[in-house]
Write a protein that holds these residues in place. Structure first.
Motif: not given
Length: 139
Positions: A39-41, A44-45, A68-69, A72-74, A80
């Motif tokens: 869950d840490k940014h 994920k990066h 998915q990343m 969801r996260d960008c 996207r």
């Protein structure tokens, strides 16, 4: 040494470098699936950077997870869009997670398309896809 002449023309062809092993893919998936790290940014990066090359090479699980990343996260539209395309490719290749996520993404804009992808995911055993289909809010 003779730099002119036939010796250079007869030099052996360069040895092709073998394709990188799937080590980076395995590390990225391990990082994302780790309960403490996933869950840490920054993690994920890093995982996203590790998934990028396998996704470009057509590795379905890499396309699915990176898609998915990105969706969801960008925060930016370009990422996207890329994530959407990666999910579509992975869903077409039969990845259940990608089919579910792509179906979710299509719910508002293309409900019939969403139903198609959710039905495929449900047929592969996705309980979440089955639940979304039972809600009946799709086309």
């Amino acid at each position: 040494m003779n730099f002119r002449g036939k010796n250079l023309a007869q030099a052996p062809a360069p040895v092709p470098v073998p394709a990188p092993k799937r080590f980076s893919l395995k590390v990225a998936l391990w990082l994302l699936d780790s309960p403490r790290l996933g869950d840490k940014h920054s993690v994920k990066h890093l995982a996203g950077r590790l998934l990028k090359q396998p996704a470009r090479q057509g590795v379905v699980v890499a396309q699915s997870r990176l898609g998915q990343m990105l969706c969801r996260d960008c925060g930016n539209a370009r990422d996207r869009r890329i994530g959407h395309e990666l999910l579509r490719q992975a869903a077409r290749a039969g990845d259940r997670r990608a089919q579910l996520e792509f179906g979710r993404l299509c719910q508002r804009s293309a409900p019939e398309q969403a139903r198609y992808w959710l039905e495929l995911a449900a047929a592969q055993g996705s309980q979440e896809a089955g639940r979304l289909l039972k809600q009946g809010s799709l086309g």
